[in-house]
Design an enzyme around this catalytic site. Structure first.
Site, mmCIF file in Angstrom:
data_model
loop_
_atom_site.group_PDB
_atom_site.id
_atom_site.type_symbol
_atom_site.label_atom_id
_atom_site.label_comp_id
_atom_site.label_asym_id
_atom_site.label_seq_id
_atom_site.Cartn_x
_atom_site.Cartn_y
_atom_site.Cartn_z
ATOM 1 N N ASP A 90 0.848 -1.181 0.000
ATOM 2 C CA ASP A 90 0.000 0.000 0.000
ATOM 3 C C ASP A 90 0.890 1.240 0.000
ATOM 4 O O ASP A 90 2.085 1.171 0.339
ATOM 5 C CB ASP A 90 -0.899 -0.033 1.249
ATOM 6 C CG ASP A 90 -1.990 1.021 1.201
ATOM 7 O OD1 ASP A 90 -2.387 1.418 0.088
ATOM 8 O OD2 ASP A 90 -2.427 1.465 2.266
ATOM 9 N N ASP A 112 -0.327 4.854 1.134
ATOM 10 C CA ASP A 112 -0.587 5.677 2.317
ATOM 11 C C ASP A 112 -0.470 4.825 3.577
ATOM 12 O O ASP A 112 -1.101 3.771 3.695
ATOM 13 C CB ASP A 112 -1.986 6.298 2.238
ATOM 14 C CG ASP A 112 -2.100 7.284 1.084
ATOM 15 O OD1 ASP A 112 -1.203 8.111 0.936
ATOM 16 O OD2 ASP A 112 -3.079 7.188 0.321
#
Length: 267
Positions: A14, A16
Site C-alpha cells: 500500500d 498511504d
C-alpha cells in the site's frame, strides 16, 4: 518456515501509511525501496485511490523523495478498467471520477457517456456533484450496472475527513436498491490483477499494508503472505480485534531493511 526462507519474494505494498503519511515520507521507506531496486526484487505500489494516474502518482511520490516508476504503480482505477475490459470489452460507462479513472477507461476503449451506458462507474473525486449523483441514480434505476472503484467511506485531507467512494456509493445504493460491485481492496480481484501486472504468483508474493480490513484481508483472501505495518492506521491492539491475523507485524517497512530477501526470518 524453511520454505519461506527459500522463496524469492515479490512485493505488493500500500502507499498511504506504508510509504507516506499525508505526503510526508515515512522514515526508512525510501531506503527500503532502494534495497528492493538494488536486489532487483519486483514490487508494485497499490492504492485504492482512483483520482490519479500512475504518472501523477509517480510525480507525487517523487516530491516525497521516492523513485517509483509508473510501471510499479497499480490503482483501483486500473483494476476497474481491467475488470470491465474482461466483462464487456469496448463498452460504455457514465463515470463519476477524475483523470485516474477516465484515463484508465479510455485506455481500454470505453466510451464515456450519459446516454444508456452499460455501466455507472463511481470513483474518487474531491468535488462530488449532486447533479452527477442524481444522474447516476437515474441511470442505475434504468438498468445500468453499478460499479465502484473501492469501498473506502472516507479519505484524509489536511482539514479532516472527506466523504469517499464508499459513502457516495451507499447513497446511490439507498436510492436505487442496487448494490455496487467494488473492485478495489479488500476485493482480492484487485490483488489478482496486480499479480498479473507484476507477472507474479500468489505463493511467492506478500502484501504490506497498514489496514487490517483492506490490505491484510485482501492479501489473505488472494493467498498471499501479509505484513502489517504500524506506521499508518493500525495498532497491535486494533489488529487483535480481527478474526484473522497477518503473517507478521512490524513497526514500519524500515524494520524490513536487510531482510527483503527473507522477510519472515526470525529477528
Amino acid at each position: 518456515m524453511a520454505e519461506q526462507e527459500q522463496t524469492r519474494w515479490n512485493y505488493l505494498m500500500d502507499m498511504d501509511g506504508v510509504l507516506v503519511h499525508e505526503e510526508h515520507p515515512i522514515p526508512g521507506a525510501e531506503d527500503f525501496l532502494a534495497e528492493l531496486r538494488e536486489r532487483e526484487i519486483p514490487f508494485l505500489v497499490l492504492t485504492n485511490n482512483s483520482i490519479y494516474t500512475p504518472r501523477d502518482l509517480r510525480a507525487r511520490l517523487a516530491r516525497s523523495g521516492f523513485d517509483v516508476p509508473e510501471s510499479a504503480i497499480w490503482t483501483s482505477a486500473l483494476a476497474t478498467a481491467k475488470f470491465l475490459d474482461s466483462q464487456r470489452p469496448n463498452g460504455s460507462a457514465y463515470v463519476i471520477g477524475e483523470a485516474g479513472l477516465t484515463t484508465a477507461l479510455h485506455s481500454i476503449g470505453y466510451v464515456l457517456t450519459d446516454r444508456e451506458p452499460d455501466y455507472v462507474v463511481l470513483g474518487e473525486t474531491r468535488t462530488y456533484s449532486f447533479e452527477a449523483i442524481t444522474r447516476a441514480i437515474r441511470l442505475v434505476e434504468s438498468g445500468a450496472r453499478f460499479i465502484a472503484t473501492n469501498p473506502d467511506s472516507t479519505g484524509p485531507s489536511r482539514e479532516g475527513l472527506l466523504p469517499a467512494t464508499g459513502a457516495v456509493a451507499a447513497l446511490i445504493e439507498r436510492a436505487t436498491g442496487h448494490k455496487p460491485y467494488y473492485v478495489g481492496k479488500p476485493n482480492p480481484l484487485m490483488m489478482r490483477s496486480a499479480l498479473r501486472a507484476l507477472g507474479a504468483h500468489s505463493e511467492s508474493t506478500l502484501m504490506i499494508g497498514d489496514r487490517m480490513d483492506t490490505d491484510v484481508r485482501s492479501g489473505l483472501e488472494a493467498g498471499l503472505q501479509t505484513i502489517l505495518v504500524l506506521s499508518g492506521i493500525s495498532t497491535k491492539e486494533t489488529a487483535e480485534r480481527y478474526p484473522y491475523r497477518p503473517t507478521k507485524i512490524v513497526n514500519s517497512v524500515a524494520d524490513l531493511i536487510g531482510q527483503s530477501t527473507n522477510p519472515f526470518a526470525e529477528s
